[in-house]
Design an enzyme around this catalytic site. Structure first.
Site, PDB file in Angstrom:
ATOM      1  N   SER A 170      36.364  31.760  40.610  1.00 29.70           N
ATOM      2  CA  SER A 170      37.675  31.156  40.820  1.00 29.70           C
ATOM      3  C   SER A 170      37.556  29.630  40.742  1.00 29.70           C
ATOM      4  O   SER A 170      37.054  29.095  39.756  1.00 29.70           O
ATOM      5  CB  SER A 170      38.247  31.632  42.165  1.00 29.70           C
ATOM      6  OG  SER A 170      39.584  31.269  42.320  1.00 29.70           O
ATOM      7  N   ASP A 204      42.914  41.258  37.234  1.00 33.83           N
ATOM      8  CA  ASP A 204      43.095  39.922  37.819  1.00 33.83           C
ATOM      9  C   ASP A 204      44.208  39.212  37.047  1.00 33.83           C
ATOM     10  O   ASP A 204      44.004  38.709  35.952  1.00 33.83           O
ATOM     11  CB  ASP A 204      41.784  39.131  37.711  1.00 33.83           C
ATOM     12  CG  ASP A 204      41.875  37.740  38.331  1.00 33.83           C
ATOM     13  OD1 ASP A 204      42.957  37.357  38.815  1.00 33.83           O
ATOM     14  OD2 ASP A 204      40.842  37.035  38.324  1.00 33.83           O
ATOM     15  N   HIS A 226      42.099  39.685  41.621  1.00 34.63           N
ATOM     16  CA  HIS A 226      41.259  38.488  41.670  1.00 34.63           C
ATOM     17  C   HIS A 226      40.132  38.619  42.686  1.00 34.63           C
ATOM     18  O   HIS A 226      39.039  38.081  42.494  1.00 34.63           O
ATOM     19  CB  HIS A 226      42.133  37.273  42.000  1.00 34.63           C
ATOM     20  CG  HIS A 226      41.416  35.967  41.888  1.00 34.63           C
ATOM     21  ND1 HIS A 226      40.788  35.554  40.727  1.00 34.63           N
ATOM     22  CD2 HIS A 226      41.219  34.969  42.797  1.00 34.63           C
ATOM     23  CE1 HIS A 226      40.242  34.368  40.917  1.00 34.63           C
ATOM     24  NE2 HIS A 226      40.474  33.999  42.165  1.00 34.63           N
TER      25      HIS A 226
END
Length: 384
Positions: free
Chosen positions: A150, A324, A357
C-alpha cells in the site's frame, strides 16, 4: 518466537523537506530482526502503510499478544526469513508510534508546546530521505531489498528512484504509482470528518485537553470499508441483524432507529472506529493521507510513468490482488509496463484472493509462496 525490541535514534541536523521547510532535532523509532552479515549485504527495509508502525514482526517480551503487523510475512523460516536477512522497520516522521510527530514538543517552542497543527507537511520522498539517514547511521550502504504494501509500496518505489544505487531489489505489494481521484476523495471525506469535529480546535486540540474522537471514528470507518471486498463483507456479515434486534423484529415492538446499532456490519465498523480513536493521532492521520495524495513520481515528467521510472536500477517484484478495488491490479500493471519499457527485471503476481486491499496483510499461501521464492533467490544472490 521472535522477540522484538523498539529502538530510537536522534538526528540533530535539519532534514530538508519537499515543501521547502525542514525539521531538526527529530527521533526515528525503529526495530531490527535477524543479524547483519559481515559485508552488510543482507539488509531488508520494510516500509509501513497508513496506520502501521516500526513494529513489523515478533512480539515484545512483556507483551506476548503484541505481534507485529506483518508477523505472518517476516520472521525465522517465514517468506522474509530473519535467519537469512537483517530486517529493519522504521516508523515514519509525523507518525504517532515513537518517531517525532505532531504529539511531540516543538524544538523552537519556548514553553514546550507540542507541534500539533504546526508539524511540517511530509511526503513519501521525505520519509525515504529520513530512512536513508537511519541506514547511514547503521552503516548500511546497500539494501538487499526494500519492501512495502500500500503506502509502504509507494515508499519502496520511491527508494528505487531517489537512491537507485542503494537498492538491489524492490518488492511493491498492493500499491499504485499515484492515487486515483476516487481514492483522494475517500481521503478528503475522512479528513473532513476530523477537522469538523468540535474537539479538533484547528489541530491544537492537545492544548484544550480534548481528542477529536468522533472524527477519527468516522475516518476509520470510511477507510475500513475501502480495505475490504464486497464478497468478504457479505460472507462475514451479510445482512445479519444483531441478536437483540432480531428479537425485537420478531415482536410488534420493532421500530427503526437512527441511533442504535442494528446490523452486524454496523457493529463491526463502530468497533473498528472506537479502537482506532483510542490509539491514533488526528494530526497524524491528516499528514499521512496527504502524503498518499501527493505521491506521483510521473508528475514531473508530464504524466509519463516510463520516464519517471527510468532512474530505477533494481530488480522488482510486484504483487496485486484481484479483489482489491482501492489499489486495483491495473495500477500495479501500470508500474510493470513502465519498468518493462525501461527494460528492467520485473516479476509480477496477481493473486485471486477474496480479501480486498487487506489481502496484503494476510496469510495467503499463493501470495506467501511468491514472496518466499523471490527472497530465496535473493538470498542466493547475496550469499546468505
Amino acid at each position: 518466537m521472535l522477540i522484538a525490541s523498539s529502538q530510537s535514534m536522534h538526528f540533530e541536523a535539519p532534514l530538508p523537506l519537499q515543501s521547502g521547510a525542514s525539521i531538526r532535532a527529530y527521533e526515528l523509532a525503529f526495530e531490527t530482526y535477524g543479524t547483519l552479515n559481515g559485508d552488510r549485504s543482507n539488509a531488508v527495509l520494510i516500509c509501513h502503510a497508513l496506520n502501521a508502525s516500526h513494529h513489523v514482526a515478533g512480539v515484545y517480551a512483556d507483551q506476548p499478544q503484541s505481534a507485529g503487523w506483518w508477523d505472518s510475512m517476516i520472521g525465522p523460516g517465514k517468506p522474509v526469513d530473519t535467519n537469512r536477512f537483517f530486517v529493519i522497520g522504521v516508523n515514519n516522521l509525523g507518525s504517532c508510534f515513537g518517531s517525532t510527530g505532531p504529539m511531540h514538543a516543538h524544538p523552537d517552542s519556548a514553553d514546550g508546546q507540542v507541534y500539533g497543527a504546526d508539524f511540517p507537511v511530509v511526503t513519501v520522498e521525505d520519509w525515504v530521505d529520513a530512512q536513508a539517514r537511519l541506514l547511514d547511521r547503521l552503516g548500511i550502504q546497500t539494501l538487499a531489498a526494500v519492501m512495502g504494501g500500500s503506502l509502504g509500496g509507494m515508499q519502496a518505489l520511491a527508494w528505487t528512484l531517489q537512491y537507485p544505487a542503494r537498492v538491489r531489489r524492490a518488492v511493491v505489494v498492493a500499491s499504485a504509482p499515484n492515487l486515483t481521484a476516487e481514492n483522494i476523495a475517500f481521503n478528503e471525506v475522512a479528513r473532513r470528518a476530523i477537522v469538523t469535529d468540535p474537539d479538533f480546535h484547528g489541530g491544537h486540540f492537545y492544548r484544550h485537553g480534548t481528542v477529536p474522537k468522533r472524527g477519527l471514528r468516522i475516518a476509520r470507518m470510511i477507510g475500513h470499508i475501502t480495505y475490504l471486498s464486497d464478497d468478504v463483507m457479505n460472507a462475514k456479515f451479510g445482512r445479519q441483524l444483531r441478536s437483540t434486534v432480531q428479537e425485537a423484529a420478531a415482536s410488534s415492538d420493532y421500530r427503526y432507529s437512527t441511533q442504535e446499532v442494528e446490523f452486524q456490519i454496523e457493529s463491526y465498523l463502530r468497533y473498528q472506529g472506537d479502537k482506532f480513536a483510542d490509539y491514533f493521532d488526528a494530526n497524524t492521520y491528516l499528514l499521512i493521507t496527504r502524503a498518499l495524495d501527493y505521491f506521483d513520481p510521473a508528475r514531473r515528467f508530464g504524466g509519463s510513468l516510463t520516464a519517471a521510472l527510468a532512474p530505477a536500477r533494481s530488480k522488482f517484484l510486484l504483487v496485486s490482488f484481484v479483489t482489491d478495488w482501492r489499489f486495483a491490479p491495473a495500477r500495479s500493471r501500470e508500474i510493470v509496463k513502465a519498468l518493462l519499457d525501461n527494460q528492467r527485471d520485473v516479476s509480477y503476481a496477481e493473486i485471486d484472493a477474496p480479501h480486498g486491499h487487506d489481502a496484503f496483510l494476510l496469510d495467503d499461501k499463493r501470495y506467501h509462496s511468491v514472496v518466499r521464492s523471490y527472497f530465496a533467490s535473493l538470498a542466493a544472490e547475496v550469499g546468505v
